[in-house]
Design an enzyme around this catalytic site. Structure first.
Site, mmCIF file in Angstrom:
data_model
loop_
_atom_site.group_PDB
_atom_site.id
_atom_site.type_symbol
_atom_site.label_atom_id
_atom_site.label_comp_id
_atom_site.label_asym_id
_atom_site.label_seq_id
_atom_site.Cartn_x
_atom_site.Cartn_y
_atom_site.Cartn_z
ATOM 1 N N GLY A 54 0.834 -1.191 0.000
ATOM 2 C CA GLY A 54 0.000 0.000 0.000
ATOM 3 C C GLY A 54 0.870 1.242 0.000
ATOM 4 O O GLY A 54 2.065 1.165 0.296
ATOM 5 N N GLU A 170 4.344 -10.641 -6.526
ATOM 6 C CA GLU A 170 3.276 -10.725 -7.530
ATOM 7 C C GLU A 170 3.640 -10.106 -8.871
ATOM 8 O O GLU A 170 3.004 -10.401 -9.875
ATOM 9 C CB GLU A 170 1.990 -10.083 -6.977
ATOM 10 C CG GLU A 170 2.008 -8.562 -6.815
ATOM 11 C CD GLU A 170 2.632 -8.087 -5.493
ATOM 12 O OE1 GLU A 170 3.395 -8.850 -4.882
ATOM 13 O OE2 GLU A 170 2.375 -6.925 -5.099
ATOM 14 N N SER A 222 -20.435 -3.768 -28.321
ATOM 15 C CA SER A 222 -19.691 -3.278 -29.483
ATOM 16 C C SER A 222 -19.223 -4.436 -30.349
ATOM 17 O O SER A 222 -18.844 -4.247 -31.500
ATOM 18 C CB SER A 222 -18.480 -2.475 -29.015
ATOM 19 O OG SER A 222 -17.516 -3.345 -28.441
ATOM 20 N N GLY A 224 -16.627 -6.112 -29.370
ATOM 21 C CA GLY A 224 -15.255 -6.300 -28.909
ATOM 22 C C GLY A 224 -15.213 -7.352 -27.810
ATOM 23 O O GLY A 224 -16.261 -7.816 -27.343
ATOM 24 N N ASP A 226 -14.366 -7.346 -24.550
ATOM 25 C CA ASP A 226 -14.879 -7.084 -23.206
ATOM 26 C C ASP A 226 -16.402 -7.032 -23.156
ATOM 27 O O ASP A 226 -17.031 -7.668 -22.310
ATOM 28 C CB ASP A 226 -14.307 -5.768 -22.657
ATOM 29 C CG ASP A 226 -12.802 -5.713 -22.785
ATOM 30 O OD1 ASP A 226 -12.203 -6.778 -23.038
ATOM 31 O OD2 ASP A 226 -12.219 -4.623 -22.631
ATOM 32 N N SER A 228 -18.469 -8.247 -25.289
ATOM 33 C CA SER A 228 -19.047 -9.535 -25.703
ATOM 34 C C SER A 228 -19.048 -10.526 -24.551
ATOM 35 O O SER A 228 -20.037 -11.230 -24.329
ATOM 36 C CB SER A 228 -18.253 -10.135 -26.870
ATOM 37 O OG SER A 228 -18.318 -9.284 -27.980
#
Ligand code: XMP
Length: 512
Positions: A54, A170, A222, A224, A226, A228
């Protein structure tokens, strides 16, 4: 019930990345606000707790603190960066405020045997981003590795199964970072690693049903990746209460509208409304040549059209969007941390505020490649999931100068030919983007015995990892030759094809 790892969020821009890495290890993880009580984690039966990094310092008066009781739950804990510091200071160790920030790579030297570092090379490159550092350990803890700047780069309390890492396992810049997390999950928390995207799908469906209840949802589709995947997911959850809207803005590629209708309306049997707004868009764009003005007009017209549809289809309560996690970190400041406000994104915001709709964003926690895996689970075809990016303003930013129906037609035909050749040569899925650009420039040519005076088409083919930088693709000459010959022979109004050999930067991928 899946074994759950709790990720306690202290506002790091990597919190979701930690969750994603845990998913990569086939373990389910859930992100909790830093103020979450230990009793909640107990109720959720978590198998392990990861304390995220953080932006705060433990010395700040407003430093976010976890419930101290989480350290008494008997559940393994892994503190990362700020997570390590906050754990150290709450358990009686000492953290020192430094004015020298350690940022970037350092070399981690493992000095002691550790379950967490099992199977890791003795010396690895790790990635740091911290100011404060631990100078005295709480009782029962031991240091197991160091860097030149931190004596306690990794620490652990073996019996109580508490671990801390000063660096970020990570991020991909840390060598073997994923192995360290894997050790924590399997060897320390005893997770089986049997969670998959199919489980995410089931959980998402339940969550959407709970959230939406018996209300209706509207989604701008659209075609695209995402939107879809979001559509397919929400449709799986609530069926015809999802109303998809596809706006034909007249700036689409050849057969694009038909492809969307075929897939979503015919195949998936979705409630899909197609709005044919091409003439409205072209009217608003008449005479406009400035790229920024074009973009603004296209955006504004889209909102107007969408607004009208919302009014026309009766009461809806939710606006669904295919927002992904990278869109989120680029757009919002997490817990008011301005460092995480990187840039404002064109795909987030705008619409919902105006329309007083609740946002439904079921892909918010996912990264692009995960969305593709989810899309595959939902039965979407490769043509949609592996599709190249296509800008919101569509061909509007690829017709240079004034956008007219005539210029669009020429571009659309040329673009379709390029696309066909990219697909048939196998290059379409290997490159980042490949498209044609229409130049409002005419040049002289000769065809048959006649002199011609026609437009120019530019072919732009780039490779890139994230669109921030890009380079032009060295496509074999034979393919370029086929593309050029076909465009000049088959597209009326073009007599010259040029290849764009600019990299980004200094060029951009799109021309406008
Ligand atoms: P540039 O031209 O800035 O493009 O190098 C970077 C990437 O972003 C895409 N792009 C857009 N995508 N709405 C979008 O959804 C837009 O307004 C937009 N403008 C550019 C572009 O195709 C490339 O992949």
């Amino acid at each position: 019930m899946h074994q759950t790892i709790a990720v306690i969020d202290f506002g790091s821009q990597y919190t979701q990345l930690i969750a994603r890495r845990i998913r990569e290890c086939n373990v389910y993880s859930k992100i909790y606000h830093h103020s979450t009580r230990a009793s909640v984690l107990k109720k959720d039966n978590v198998r392990g707790i990861v304390l995220s990094g953080g932006p705060s310092s433990v010395f700040s008066r407003r430093a976010p603190l976890p419930d101290k009781k989480i350290f008494e739950m008997g559940v393994p804990v892994l503190g990362i960066c700020y997570g390590l510091q906050v754990m150290t200071s709450l358990l009686g160790g000492k953290v020192e405020e430094t004015d020298r920030r350690e940022y970037g790579h350092s070399t981690l030297e493992i000095s002691d045997k550790s379950l967490l570092l099992g199977g890791i090379s003795r010396s690895i490159r790790v990635w740091n981003s911290h100011g404060d550092k631990v100078i005295r350990l709480p009782a029962g803890f031991a240091g197991t590795a160091k860097t030149s700047n931190s004596r306690y780069a990794t620490i652990e309390h073996r019996r109580r199964k508490m671990f801390g890492l000063q660096f970020h396992p990570e991020v991909s810049h840390t060598e073997q970072g994923i192995l360290i997390l894997q050790n924590f999950l399997t060897k320390i928390c005893g997770c089986r690693g049997d969670w998959s995207m199919a489980d995410f799908l089931e959980q998402s469906i339940e969550k959407i049903r709970r959230e939406v209840g018996d209300k209706r949802v509207i989604l701008g589709l659209s075609g695209g990746v995402d939107s879809s995947v979001a559509a397919a997911l929400i449709h799986r959850a609530i069926g015809t209460r999802l109303q998809c809207v596809f706006v034909d803005n007249g700036l689409l590629r050849l057969h694009e509208r038909d492809a969307v209708v075929n897939l979503f309306k015919r195949n998936f049997k979705m409630n899909l409304r197609v709005v044919r707004a091409s003439s409205k868009f072209l009217r608003n764009l008449r005479g406009v040549t400035n790229p920024e003005r074009k973009r603004k007009i296209i955006g504004r017209t889209f909102i107007e059209v969408f607004d009208d549809v919302v009014k026309a289809i009766g009461p809806v309560h939710f606006l669904a969007q295919g927002t992904l996690y990278p869109d989120v970190i680029e757009s919002v400041s997490i817990d008011g941390n301005p460092a995480s406000l990187i840039k404002s994104h064109h795909n987030v915001g705008g619409l919902p505020k105006r329309m007083k709709l609740n946002l439904l964003e079921p892909l918010r926690a996912l990264f692009k490649d995960e969305v593709r895996v989810l899309g595959r689970e939902l039965g979407l075809p490769k043509e949609v999931l592996m599709r190249q990016p296509f800008p919101g303003p569509g061909l509007g930013v690829r017709v240079i100068g004034e956008i007219t129906a005539g210029n669009l037609k020429v571009l659309r035909e040329a673009d379709a030919i390029l696309n066909e050749e990219m697909v048939s040569s196998g290059y379409y899925y290997k490159v980042w983007q490949s498209f044609a650009v229409f130049l409002p420039v005419r040049s002289v040519g000769v065809m048959g015995d006649k002199r011609t005076y026609e437009n120019v088409i530019v072919v732009r083919i780039v490779e890139s990892l994230d669109a921030m930088t890009a380079d032009w693709v060295r496509l074999p000459y034979e393919i370029l030759q086929t593309v050029s010959t076909r465009i000049i022979n088959e597209v009326k109004g073009v007599n010259r094809v040029c290849l764009d050999i600019s990299s980004k930067p200094p060029g951009t991928i799109e021309w406008e």
